[in-house]
Design a protein around this motif. Structure first.
Motif, short mmCIF file in Angstrom:
data_model
loop_
_atom_site.label_atom_id
_atom_site.label_comp_id
_atom_site.label_asym_id
_atom_site.label_seq_id
_atom_site.Cartn_x
_atom_site.Cartn_y
_atom_site.Cartn_z
N ASN A 75 55.53 -33.20 33.44
CA ASN A 75 54.57 -34.30 33.58
C ASN A 75 53.28 -33.83 34.24
O ASN A 75 52.21 -34.42 34.03
N GLY A 76 53.37 -32.81 35.07
CA GLY A 76 52.19 -32.28 35.72
C GLY A 76 51.75 -33.05 36.96
O GLY A 76 50.66 -32.80 37.49
N THR A 77 52.58 -33.98 37.45
CA THR A 77 52.23 -34.73 38.65
C THR A 77 52.24 -33.82 39.87
O THR A 77 53.20 -33.10 40.10
N GLU A 78 51.17 -33.86 40.64
CA GLU A 78 51.08 -33.04 41.84
C GLU A 78 51.94 -33.66 42.95
O GLU A 78 52.10 -34.88 43.04
N GLN A 79 52.48 -32.82 43.81
CA GLN A 79 53.24 -33.32 44.95
C GLN A 79 52.29 -33.96 45.94
O GLN A 79 51.19 -33.47 46.20
N SER A 80 52.73 -35.07 46.52
CA SER A 80 51.89 -35.83 47.44
C SER A 80 51.75 -35.10 48.77
O SER A 80 52.51 -34.18 49.09
N GLN A 81 50.80 -35.57 49.57
CA GLN A 81 50.63 -35.03 50.92
C GLN A 81 51.87 -35.31 51.76
O GLN A 81 52.22 -34.52 52.65
N ALA A 82 52.55 -36.42 51.49
CA ALA A 82 53.76 -36.75 52.23
C ALA A 82 54.84 -35.69 52.05
O ALA A 82 55.61 -35.40 52.98
N VAL A 83 54.92 -35.11 50.86
CA VAL A 83 55.88 -34.04 50.62
C VAL A 83 55.54 -32.83 51.48
O VAL A 83 56.40 -32.25 52.16
N ALA A 84 54.27 -32.44 51.47
CA ALA A 84 53.84 -31.29 52.27
C ALA A 84 54.07 -31.53 53.76
O ALA A 84 54.53 -30.64 54.48
N ASP A 85 53.78 -32.76 54.21
CA ASP A 85 53.95 -33.08 55.63
C ASP A 85 55.42 -33.05 56.04
O ASP A 85 55.76 -32.57 57.13
N THR A 86 56.29 -33.57 55.18
CA THR A 86 57.72 -33.60 55.51
C THR A 86 58.30 -32.19 55.54
O THR A 86 59.10 -31.85 56.41
N LEU A 87 57.90 -31.36 54.58
CA LEU A 87 58.36 -29.97 54.58
C LEU A 87 57.87 -29.23 55.82
O LEU A 87 58.60 -28.44 56.42
#
Length: 416
Positions: free
Chosen positions: A267-279
């Motif tokens: 789909n090409g959807t980028e990961q959200s900032q929330a994903v980066a913050d949680t990681l």
């Protein structure tokens, strides 16, 4: 925690790395939902080792499989989701939100894995959105059928997913607190990938391993839970089947959970900032450091000792202590701590399916909540501590006779 002998180790169920490190050993315990009838009290129970290992490659925390899914989720499965008012409201809010987010309509199709008694899918039914539940426990499926939720009595597998997809793929596949329940996680995620439309979405909620570690939630470990997840591990597993987490929400349910939104990578959807913050939060919390897991076993033992010290002191003072709730986590707590009727007279639960039965291992009897009003105990130990607010509101009247509450996690605390 330390290295384990080769004869005790097994391979990681997510990445097949040989497991070398034990995270916590909670001793021997029976299956947490095998509540006993009175005529079974004179028969022996089967106890299994309850130890969790950590994979140093993909950081999946996991227990060995001592009992099959078929033995756990039989025709007499004890957990019904609809007995928690707050959980029902949680499900309603999720459905309202996801319908708007994904623009679901009567032409859409929704599948819930581990749909239990229809507690969530009934909201899609009321909204006029076609849906299907998949659950292996016949008794809870019967309850789902009564509220109009079409349900397959079956374990979710890649084979079942492909069968369903051959007729119709799903716009949304969801599962709440199901990832922990499957020992066959590779097959499971492959099934999700097969069932979700190319442009579709999957959402899963699961207790966050970071919360388990930080809040010493050792009682969420039991034989029904084969694995314990971080966002890093979940994303890694789904990437192996061409999907990835594109967004994540932090939830207060189950002592701290994550809700992930997963799509096909194509789909090409980028990961959200929330994903980066949680990681990043997982990294900062030490989830990729073996020393974090080495310390957990000792912290669990400290919680056990503090709770026992409190209960023994109250017993010596002549106080009456009873329990509220008979959840799976409660049975881990009771068995690990060695709590029996000498320290906890009985427990109460809203589920009529547990009334007149006894907690596995501890043999503590289970009554309806009204039994608390009849006995008027000095203290009520809240075994499902994650529902503290709901339960203290339901039982607020015990303060009329001077009753108080005890919450065992993350440290034994008396609440006036």
């Amino acid at each position: 925690m330390g290295d384990v002998g080769k004869d005790l180790a097994f391979d990681c169920r997510a990445c097949s790395t040989p497991l070398k490190h034990s995270m916590v050993d909670l001793g021997m315990s029976p299956l947490c939902e095998d509540f006993l009838r009175q005529n079974e009290l004179n028969t022996p129970e089967t106890f299994y080792p309850l130890e969790v290992f950590i994979c140093h490659e993909c950081w999946l925390a996991q227990a060995a499989e001592y009992s099959s899914n078929e033995d756990i989720f039989d025709d007499d499965y004890g957990y019904f989701s609809s007995y928690s008012t707050s959980w029902l409201r949680h499900a309603e809010l999720y459905v309202e939100k996801v319908i708007k987010r994904l623009d679901l309509n009567p032409q859409s199709f929704v599948v819930e894995i581990a749909s239990n008694d229809g507690y969530l899918l009934k909201n899609f039914v009321q909204a006029g959105i076609p849906c299907l539940g998949v659950d292996p426990a016949a008794n809870v499926v019967a309850a789902a059928t009564k509220v109009g939720v079409d349900t397959r009595i079956e374990f979710f597998t890649e084979a079942l997913a492909k069968e369903l997809a051959s007729d119709r793929q799903a716009d949304l596949v969801l599962g709440n607190n199901v990832l922990a329940h499957t020992p066959f996680i590779k097959d499971f995620v492959a099934g999700v990938a097969a069932l979700v439309k190319p442009e579709g979405t999957a959402t899963f909620e699961f207790p966050h391993l970071q919360c388990l570690l930080e809040q010493v939630q050792f009682d969420t470990i039991y034989h029904e839970h084969f694995s314990y997840y971080s966002l890093y591990t979940v994303n890694r597993m789904f990437e192996q089947v061409g999907m990835r987490v594109v967004d994540v929400e932090s939830l207060k349910t189950a002592g701290g959970s994550l809700r992930v939104f997963i799509e096909h990578i194509a789909n090409g959807t980028e990961q959200s900032q929330a994903v980066a913050d949680t990681l990043a939060g997982e990294q900062a919390a030490g989830l990729f450091d073996l020393d974090t897991y080495r310390a957990f076993g000792e912290r669990a033992a400290n919680v056990k000792n503090e709770l026992l010290t409190l209960l023994i002191r109250l017993k010596k003072e002549g106080k009456r202590v009873v329990g509220y709730g008979a959840p799976g986590k409660g049975n881990t707590m009771l068995n690990y701590c060695g709590i029996k009727t000498d320290l906890l007279e009985f427990t109460c639960d809203r589920s009529v399916h547990k009334h007149g039965r006894y907690c596995p291992g501890s043999r503590i009897p289970i009554f309806p909540p009204k039994h608390i009003d009849e006995i008027k105990p000095d203290y009520v130990l809240i075994l499902p501590w994650n529902l503290e607010r709901e339960i203290t509101a339901q039982l607020a009247h015990i303060r009329e006779w001077g009753g108080k509450f005890i919450v065992p996690i993350p440290v034994a605390t008396i609440i006036d």
